[in-house]
Design a protein around this motif. Structure first.
Motif, PDB file in Angstrom:
ATOM      1  N   GLU A  56       0.852  -1.124   0.352  1.00  0.00           N
ATOM      2  CA  GLU A  56       0.137   0.051  -0.410  1.00  0.00           C
ATOM      3  C   GLU A  56       0.684   1.488  -0.282  1.00  0.00           C
ATOM      4  N   ARG A  57       1.878   1.126   1.167  1.00  0.00           N
ATOM      5  CA  ARG A  57       2.995   2.074   0.811  1.00  0.00           C
ATOM      6  C   ARG A  57       3.292   2.437  -0.409  1.00  0.00           C
ATOM      7  N   ARG A  60       1.325   4.313  -2.872  1.00  0.00           N
ATOM      8  CA  ARG A  60       0.739   5.197  -2.670  1.00  0.00           C
ATOM      9  C   ARG A  60       2.446   6.121  -3.417  1.00  0.00           C
ATOM     10  N   GLN A  63       2.555   7.014  -6.924  1.00  0.00           N
ATOM     11  CA  GLN A  63       1.152   7.927  -7.870  1.00  0.00           C
ATOM     12  C   GLN A  63       2.017   9.958  -7.211  1.00  0.00           C
TER      13      GLN A  63
END
Length: 65
Positions: A56-57, A60, A63
């Protein structure tokens, strides 16, 4: 003995998928791990939650321009 290792791999994959599904539904996965009884499921989920948060990190960070 090989069949036990194979079953363990299949069971581990099934449990990992359960946690991924909970993550995709937006459930608090850390709380699910905390509420889980000690045992194989908790062991698998404890390692999987770390992996999910790491991915997830990374996603993120990619992006952001």
């Amino acid at each position: 003995m090989a069949w036990v290792q194979r079953w363990n791999f299949i069971e581990r994959a099934r449990l990992e998928r359960e946690l991924w599904d909970a993550f995709e539904r937006g459930e608090p996965i850390e709380q699910l791990v905390e509420d889980c009884a000690p045992g194989f499921r908790r062991d698998v989920w404890s390692t999987t939650v770390v992996r999910i948060r790491r991915i997830e990190r990374m996603m993120r960070d990619q992006q952001q321009p």
